[in-house]
Enzyme design. Sequence first.
Site, PDB file in Angstrom:
ATOM      1  N   THR A 254      16.630   9.907 -56.627  1.00 60.26           N
ATOM      2  CA  THR A 254      17.437  10.890 -57.350  1.00 60.26           C
ATOM      3  C   THR A 254      18.272  11.742 -56.412  1.00 60.26           C
ATOM      4  O   THR A 254      18.986  12.637 -56.861  1.00 60.26           O
ATOM      5  CB  THR A 254      16.528  11.809 -58.184  1.00 60.26           C
ATOM      6  OG1 THR A 254      15.538  12.369 -57.312  1.00 60.26           O
ATOM      7  CG2 THR A 254      15.826  11.035 -59.282  1.00 60.26           C
TER       8      THR A 254
ATOM      9  N   ALA B  94      12.217  21.557 -51.008  1.00 60.99           N
ATOM     10  CA  ALA B  94      12.585  20.618 -52.065  1.00 60.99           C
ATOM     11  C   ALA B  94      14.062  20.326 -51.918  1.00 60.99           C
ATOM     12  O   ALA B  94      14.808  21.109 -51.347  1.00 60.99           O
ATOM     13  CB  ALA B  94      12.298  21.206 -53.431  1.00 60.99           C
ATOM     14  N   LYS B  95      14.435  19.180 -52.460  1.00 61.19           N
ATOM     15  CA  LYS B  95      15.824  18.767 -52.340  1.00 61.19           C
ATOM     16  C   LYS B  95      16.763  19.870 -52.807  1.00 61.19           C
ATOM     17  O   LYS B  95      17.761  20.156 -52.195  1.00 61.19           O
ATOM     18  CB  LYS B  95      16.073  17.540 -53.210  1.00 61.19           C
ATOM     19  CG  LYS B  95      15.255  16.358 -52.826  1.00 61.19           C
ATOM     20  CD  LYS B  95      15.508  15.215 -53.795  1.00 61.19           C
ATOM     21  CE  LYS B  95      14.196  14.587 -54.198  1.00 61.19           C
ATOM     22  NZ  LYS B  95      14.305  13.221 -54.653  1.00 61.19           N
ATOM     23  N   ARG B  96      16.394  20.477 -53.928  1.00 63.33           N
ATOM     24  CA  ARG B  96      17.307  21.449 -54.524  1.00 63.33           C
ATOM     25  C   ARG B  96      17.448  22.727 -53.693  1.00 63.33           C
ATOM     26  O   ARG B  96      18.393  23.461 -53.849  1.00 63.33           O
ATOM     27  CB  ARG B  96      16.882  21.776 -55.964  1.00 63.33           C
ATOM     28  CG  ARG B  96      15.562  22.483 -56.089  1.00 63.33           C
ATOM     29  CD  ARG B  96      15.149  22.600 -57.554  1.00 63.33           C
ATOM     30  NE  ARG B  96      14.504  21.376 -58.027  1.00 63.33           N
ATOM     31  CZ  ARG B  96      13.191  21.161 -57.898  1.00 63.33           C
ATOM     32  NH1 ARG B  96      12.405  22.048 -57.341  1.00 63.33           N
ATOM     33  NH2 ARG B  96      12.669  20.039 -58.332  1.00 63.33           N
TER      34      ARG B  96
ATOM     35  N   GLY C 234      18.024  22.799 -50.614  1.00 66.67           N
ATOM     36  CA  GLY C 234      18.833  22.532 -49.444  1.00 66.67           C
ATOM     37  C   GLY C 234      18.021  22.266 -48.191  1.00 66.67           C
ATOM     38  O   GLY C 234      18.449  22.579 -47.080  1.00 66.67           O
TER      39      GLY C 234
END
Length: 304
Positions: free
Chosen positions: A17, A244-246, A248
Amino acid sequence: MNALEGPPVGRFAPSPTGAMHLGNARTALLAWLHSRAHGGRHLLRFEDLDTGRVRGWAYDATHRDLEWLGLDWDAEYLQSERLPLYAEALGRLDTYPCTCTRKEIAAAIQDSAGAPHGEEAVYPGLCRDGSVLAGSDLNRPAARRWRVPERTVCVSDELTGTTLCQSLASEVGDFVLRRNDGVFAYHLAVVVDDAAMGVTDIVRGADLWMATPRQVALQRALGFPTPRYLHVPLMTDFRGERLAKRDGAPPVMALREAGQSPGRVLSELARSLNEPSFIAVPDEITAAELIPLWRETGHFHSMK
Ligand code: GLU
Ligand code: ZN
Protein backbone atom coordinates in the site's frame (compact mmCIF):
# COMPACT_ATOMS: atom_id res chain seq x y z
CA MET A 1 5.66 -35.87 12.30
CA ASN A 2 4.36 -32.67 13.80
CA ALA A 3 4.99 -29.93 11.24
CA LEU A 4 6.39 -27.66 13.96
CA GLU A 5 9.27 -30.12 14.51
CA GLY A 6 10.75 -30.01 11.01
CA PRO A 7 12.70 -27.13 9.46
CA PRO A 8 10.55 -24.02 9.86
CA VAL A 9 8.71 -22.14 7.18
CA GLY A 10 8.60 -18.39 7.76
CA ARG A 11 7.22 -15.50 5.80
CA PHE A 12 7.20 -11.77 5.38
CA ALA A 13 3.74 -10.54 4.47
CA PRO A 14 3.75 -6.87 3.50
CA SER A 15 0.72 -4.97 2.28
CA PRO A 16 1.74 -3.22 -0.95
CA THR A 17 0.00 0.00 0.00
CA GLY A 18 3.02 2.26 -0.01
CA ALA A 19 6.75 2.46 0.51
CA MET A 20 8.35 0.12 3.04
CA HIS A 21 9.57 2.12 6.02
CA LEU A 22 12.30 1.23 8.50
CA GLY A 23 9.87 -0.40 10.91
CA ASN A 24 8.70 -2.80 8.20
CA ALA A 25 12.30 -3.44 7.22
CA ARG A 26 13.14 -4.41 10.78
CA THR A 27 10.26 -6.90 10.84
CA ALA A 28 11.34 -8.20 7.43
CA LEU A 29 14.89 -8.64 8.71
CA LEU A 30 13.84 -10.54 11.80
CA ALA A 31 11.45 -12.79 9.92
CA TRP A 32 14.20 -13.60 7.43
CA LEU A 33 16.82 -14.16 10.16
CA HIS A 34 14.49 -16.49 11.98
CA SER A 35 13.79 -18.62 8.90
CA ARG A 36 17.40 -18.71 7.80
CA ALA A 37 18.91 -19.30 11.24
CA HIS A 38 16.91 -22.50 11.35
CA GLY A 39 17.74 -23.47 7.79
CA GLY A 40 14.10 -23.01 6.94
CA ARG A 41 12.16 -21.81 3.95
CA HIS A 42 11.21 -18.16 3.67
CA LEU A 43 8.21 -16.86 1.77
CA LEU A 44 7.17 -13.44 0.52
CA ARG A 45 3.44 -12.87 0.51
CA PHE A 46 1.84 -9.68 -0.69
CA GLU A 47 -1.35 -8.98 1.24
CA ASP A 48 -3.10 -7.09 -1.50
CA LEU A 49 -6.78 -7.88 -1.00
CA ASP A 50 -7.83 -4.34 -0.25
CA THR A 51 -7.45 -3.24 -3.84
CA GLY A 52 -8.50 0.33 -3.09
CA ARG A 53 -5.38 0.79 -0.96
CA VAL A 54 -2.90 -1.14 -3.14
CA ARG A 55 -0.32 0.91 -5.04
CA GLY A 56 0.87 -0.87 -8.15
CA TRP A 57 4.45 0.35 -7.79
CA ALA A 58 4.77 -0.97 -4.24
CA TYR A 59 5.34 -4.60 -5.29
CA ASP A 60 8.46 -3.81 -7.21
CA ALA A 61 9.69 -1.29 -4.66
CA THR A 62 9.38 -3.95 -1.97
CA HIS A 63 11.31 -6.47 -4.09
CA ARG A 64 14.07 -3.95 -4.59
CA ASP A 65 14.20 -2.94 -0.94
CA LEU A 66 14.44 -6.56 0.20
CA GLU A 67 17.09 -7.37 -2.40
CA TRP A 68 19.06 -4.28 -1.42
CA LEU A 69 19.03 -5.43 2.21
CA GLY A 70 20.02 -8.96 1.17
CA LEU A 71 16.79 -10.59 2.37
CA ASP A 72 15.91 -13.27 -0.15
CA TRP A 73 12.84 -15.50 -0.42
CA ASP A 74 12.11 -18.95 -1.81
CA ALA A 75 8.60 -18.36 -3.13
CA GLU A 76 6.27 -15.46 -3.66
CA TYR A 77 2.49 -15.25 -3.41
CA LEU A 78 -0.18 -12.65 -4.06
CA GLN A 79 -3.33 -12.89 -2.00
CA SER A 80 -5.29 -11.29 -4.83
CA GLU A 81 -4.67 -14.47 -6.85
CA ARG A 82 -5.97 -16.77 -4.14
CA LEU A 83 -9.59 -15.69 -3.70
CA PRO A 84 -11.13 -19.16 -4.23
CA LEU A 85 -9.25 -20.46 -1.18
CA TYR A 86 -10.69 -17.77 1.05
CA ALA A 87 -14.17 -18.34 -0.33
CA GLU A 88 -13.87 -22.05 0.40
CA ALA A 89 -12.79 -21.42 3.99
CA LEU A 90 -15.53 -18.86 4.51
CA GLY A 91 -18.04 -21.46 3.36
CA ARG A 92 -16.89 -23.81 6.12
CA LEU A 93 -17.46 -21.29 8.90
CA ASP A 94 -20.63 -20.31 10.70
CA THR A 95 -21.21 -16.81 9.37
CA TYR A 96 -24.24 -14.60 8.87
CA PRO A 97 -24.98 -11.55 6.74
CA CYS A 98 -24.75 -8.13 8.33
CA THR A 99 -25.95 -4.91 6.76
CA CYS A 100 -25.28 -2.66 9.77
CA THR A 101 -23.58 0.64 9.18
CA ARG A 102 -20.96 1.95 11.58
CA LYS A 103 -23.53 4.46 12.79
CA GLU A 104 -26.09 1.78 13.58
CA ILE A 105 -23.50 -0.24 15.47
CA ALA A 106 -22.38 2.80 17.46
CA ALA A 107 -25.99 3.66 18.31
CA ALA A 108 -26.71 0.11 19.48
CA ILE A 109 -23.62 0.20 21.72
CA GLN A 110 -24.77 3.52 23.17
CA ASP A 111 -28.23 2.12 23.87
CA SER A 112 -26.94 -0.95 25.64
CA ALA A 113 -25.39 -0.59 29.07
CA GLY A 114 -22.04 -1.98 27.90
CA ALA A 115 -19.52 0.63 26.89
CA PRO A 116 -17.10 -0.43 24.15
CA HIS A 117 -14.00 -2.18 25.48
CA GLY A 118 -10.67 -0.75 24.45
CA GLU A 119 -10.39 1.12 21.18
CA GLU A 120 -12.33 -1.24 19.01
CA ALA A 121 -16.12 -1.33 19.18
CA VAL A 122 -17.50 -4.77 20.02
CA TYR A 123 -20.15 -5.68 17.49
CA PRO A 124 -23.30 -6.04 19.59
CA GLY A 125 -24.73 -8.87 17.51
CA LEU A 126 -27.52 -6.93 15.84
CA CYS A 127 -27.84 -9.35 12.90
CA ARG A 128 -26.83 -12.47 14.81
CA ASP A 129 -30.25 -14.11 15.01
CA GLY A 130 -31.08 -13.42 11.39
CA SER A 131 -33.32 -10.51 12.21
CA VAL A 132 -33.05 -7.51 9.97
CA LEU A 133 -32.33 -4.32 11.76
CA ALA A 134 -35.47 -2.21 11.87
CA GLY A 135 -35.33 0.57 9.35
CA SER A 136 -32.21 -0.72 7.63
CA ASP A 137 -32.14 -0.89 3.87
CA LEU A 138 -32.62 -4.46 2.69
CA ASN A 139 -30.89 -3.74 -0.56
CA ARG A 140 -27.67 -2.76 1.12
CA PRO A 141 -24.89 -5.20 0.31
CA ALA A 142 -24.17 -7.43 3.31
CA ALA A 143 -20.89 -8.19 5.01
CA ARG A 144 -20.40 -11.67 6.51
CA ARG A 145 -19.66 -11.93 10.19
CA TRP A 146 -18.32 -14.96 11.99
CA ARG A 147 -20.29 -16.22 14.96
CA VAL A 148 -17.30 -16.32 17.32
CA PRO A 149 -16.88 -19.22 19.74
CA GLU A 150 -17.79 -18.61 23.38
CA ARG A 151 -14.53 -20.01 24.72
CA THR A 152 -11.65 -17.81 25.81
CA VAL A 153 -8.63 -18.10 23.51
CA CYS A 154 -5.08 -17.86 24.87
CA VAL A 155 -1.98 -17.33 22.74
CA SER A 156 1.67 -17.05 23.67
CA ASP A 157 4.53 -15.28 22.06
CA GLU A 158 7.99 -16.81 21.81
CA LEU A 159 9.83 -13.55 21.38
CA THR A 160 8.32 -11.57 24.24
CA GLY A 161 7.39 -14.55 26.41
CA THR A 162 3.93 -13.12 27.05
CA THR A 163 0.54 -14.79 26.96
CA LEU A 164 -2.69 -13.13 25.94
CA CYS A 165 -6.15 -14.50 26.72
CA GLN A 166 -9.21 -13.04 25.05
CA SER A 167 -12.88 -13.76 25.22
CA LEU A 168 -13.78 -13.08 21.63
CA ALA A 169 -17.49 -12.95 22.40
CA SER A 170 -17.17 -10.15 24.94
CA GLU A 171 -13.99 -8.37 23.84
CA VAL A 172 -14.18 -8.56 20.05
CA GLY A 173 -17.65 -9.67 19.04
CA ASP A 174 -18.60 -11.39 15.80
CA PHE A 175 -16.11 -9.97 13.35
CA VAL A 176 -16.29 -9.46 9.61
CA LEU A 177 -14.73 -12.11 7.38
CA ARG A 178 -15.91 -10.62 4.12
CA ARG A 179 -16.71 -6.96 3.80
CA ASN A 180 -19.85 -5.73 2.11
CA ASP A 181 -17.76 -4.79 -0.95
CA GLY A 182 -16.72 -8.43 -1.29
CA VAL A 183 -13.17 -8.01 0.06
CA PHE A 184 -12.10 -10.89 2.29
CA ALA A 185 -10.88 -9.83 5.71
CA TYR A 186 -7.20 -9.97 6.47
CA HIS A 187 -7.81 -12.31 9.45
CA LEU A 188 -9.34 -14.95 7.21
CA ALA A 189 -6.77 -14.67 4.42
CA VAL A 190 -3.77 -14.78 6.75
CA VAL A 191 -5.03 -17.92 8.48
CA VAL A 192 -5.89 -19.69 5.23
CA ASP A 193 -2.56 -18.78 3.65
CA ASP A 194 -0.34 -19.64 6.57
CA ALA A 195 -1.96 -23.08 6.71
CA ALA A 196 -1.85 -23.63 2.93
CA MET A 197 1.79 -22.52 2.76
CA GLY A 198 2.82 -24.66 5.73
CA VAL A 199 4.02 -21.63 7.70
CA THR A 200 5.32 -22.74 11.11
CA ASP A 201 6.78 -19.47 12.42
CA ILE A 202 5.08 -16.09 12.19
CA VAL A 203 7.41 -13.20 12.85
CA ARG A 204 5.50 -9.94 12.48
CA GLY A 205 4.87 -6.53 13.99
CA ALA A 206 3.51 -6.21 17.52
CA ASP A 207 0.56 -4.24 16.15
CA LEU A 208 -0.96 -7.61 15.26
CA TRP A 209 -0.57 -9.16 18.69
CA MET A 210 -4.07 -8.22 19.84
CA ALA A 211 -5.50 -9.80 16.69
CA THR A 212 -3.73 -13.10 17.29
CA PRO A 213 -6.49 -14.73 19.40
CA ARG A 214 -8.95 -14.04 16.58
CA GLN A 215 -6.65 -15.76 14.12
CA VAL A 216 -5.99 -18.71 16.41
CA ALA A 217 -9.74 -19.16 16.90
CA LEU A 218 -10.16 -19.22 13.12
CA GLN A 219 -7.35 -21.79 12.80
CA ARG A 220 -9.12 -24.03 15.30
CA ALA A 221 -12.49 -23.67 13.61
CA LEU A 222 -10.95 -24.55 10.24
CA GLY A 223 -8.90 -27.45 11.59
CA PHE A 224 -5.53 -25.78 10.93
CA PRO A 225 -2.45 -26.04 13.17
CA THR A 226 -1.37 -23.00 15.17
CA PRO A 227 2.10 -21.75 14.22
CA ARG A 228 4.64 -20.26 16.61
CA TYR A 229 4.30 -16.49 17.03
CA LEU A 230 7.06 -13.94 17.47
CA HIS A 231 5.88 -10.34 17.61
CA VAL A 232 8.53 -7.74 16.92
CA PRO A 233 8.20 -4.56 18.98
CA LEU A 234 7.24 -1.60 16.84
CA MET A 235 10.01 0.80 16.07
CA THR A 236 9.57 4.17 17.64
CA ASP A 237 11.18 7.43 16.66
CA PHE A 238 13.24 9.61 18.99
CA ARG A 239 10.05 10.99 20.55
CA GLY A 240 8.91 7.46 21.30
CA GLU A 241 6.20 7.65 18.68
CA ARG A 242 5.41 4.67 16.57
CA LEU A 243 6.88 4.76 13.09
CA ALA A 244 4.31 4.41 10.40
CA LYS A 245 4.21 5.16 6.74
CA ARG A 246 1.77 7.98 7.26
CA ASP A 247 4.04 9.75 9.76
CA GLY A 248 6.72 10.18 7.16
CA ALA A 249 9.09 7.57 8.56
CA PRO A 250 12.03 7.29 6.17
CA PRO A 251 11.11 4.86 3.43
CA VAL A 252 13.81 2.28 2.71
CA MET A 253 13.41 3.29 -0.92
CA ALA A 254 14.59 6.82 -0.15
CA LEU A 255 17.71 5.56 1.63
CA ARG A 256 18.42 3.16 -1.21
CA GLU A 257 17.98 5.84 -3.86
CA ALA A 258 20.09 8.31 -1.89
CA GLY A 259 23.02 5.91 -2.07
CA GLN A 260 23.01 4.88 1.59
CA SER A 261 24.85 1.69 2.33
CA PRO A 262 22.54 -1.23 3.14
CA GLY A 263 25.15 -2.46 5.63
CA ARG A 264 24.68 0.66 7.72
CA VAL A 265 20.91 0.39 7.63
CA LEU A 266 21.08 -3.26 8.69
CA SER A 267 23.44 -2.37 11.50
CA GLU A 268 21.06 0.32 12.78
CA LEU A 269 18.07 -1.99 12.53
CA ALA A 270 19.86 -4.77 14.40
CA ARG A 271 21.03 -2.46 17.18
CA SER A 272 17.57 -1.02 17.63
CA LEU A 273 16.25 -4.43 18.63
CA ASN A 274 17.70 -4.41 22.15
CA GLU A 275 18.94 -7.96 21.80
CA PRO A 276 22.17 -8.39 23.80
CA SER A 277 23.95 -10.15 20.95
CA PHE A 278 23.03 -7.34 18.55
CA ILE A 279 24.29 -4.42 20.63
CA ALA A 280 27.89 -4.69 19.52
CA VAL A 281 27.32 -5.19 15.79
CA PRO A 282 29.77 -3.24 13.62
CA ASP A 283 28.64 -0.12 11.76
CA GLU A 284 28.37 -2.10 8.56
CA ILE A 285 27.04 -5.63 8.47
CA THR A 286 25.36 -7.96 5.99
CA ALA A 287 22.13 -9.81 6.63
CA ALA A 288 23.99 -13.12 6.35
CA GLU A 289 26.47 -12.01 9.01
CA LEU A 290 23.58 -11.40 11.40
CA ILE A 291 22.39 -15.03 11.22
CA PRO A 292 24.85 -16.43 13.80
CA LEU A 293 24.08 -13.47 16.09
CA TRP A 294 20.37 -14.23 15.90
CA ARG A 295 21.13 -17.81 16.90
CA GLU A 296 22.81 -16.46 20.04
CA THR A 297 19.73 -14.56 21.13
CA GLY A 298 18.06 -17.73 22.29
CA HIS A 299 14.96 -16.98 20.27
CA PHE A 300 16.42 -19.63 18.10
CA HIS A 301 13.95 -22.12 19.52
CA SER A 302 15.42 -25.46 20.37
CA MET A 303 14.42 -28.06 17.82
CA LYS A 304 13.02 -30.26 20.56
N1 GLU B 1 0.04 -7.66 5.99
C1 GLU B 1 0.22 -7.38 7.39
C2 GLU B 1 0.95 -6.05 7.54
O1 GLU B 1 1.61 -5.61 6.62
C3 GLU B 1 1.04 -8.44 8.10
C4 GLU B 1 0.27 -9.67 8.31
C5 GLU B 1 1.00 -10.72 9.12
O2 GLU B 1 2.22 -10.73 9.17
O3 GLU B 1 0.30 -11.57 9.66
O4 GLU B 1 0.84 -5.45 8.57
ZN1 ZN C 1 -25.38 -6.30 11.52
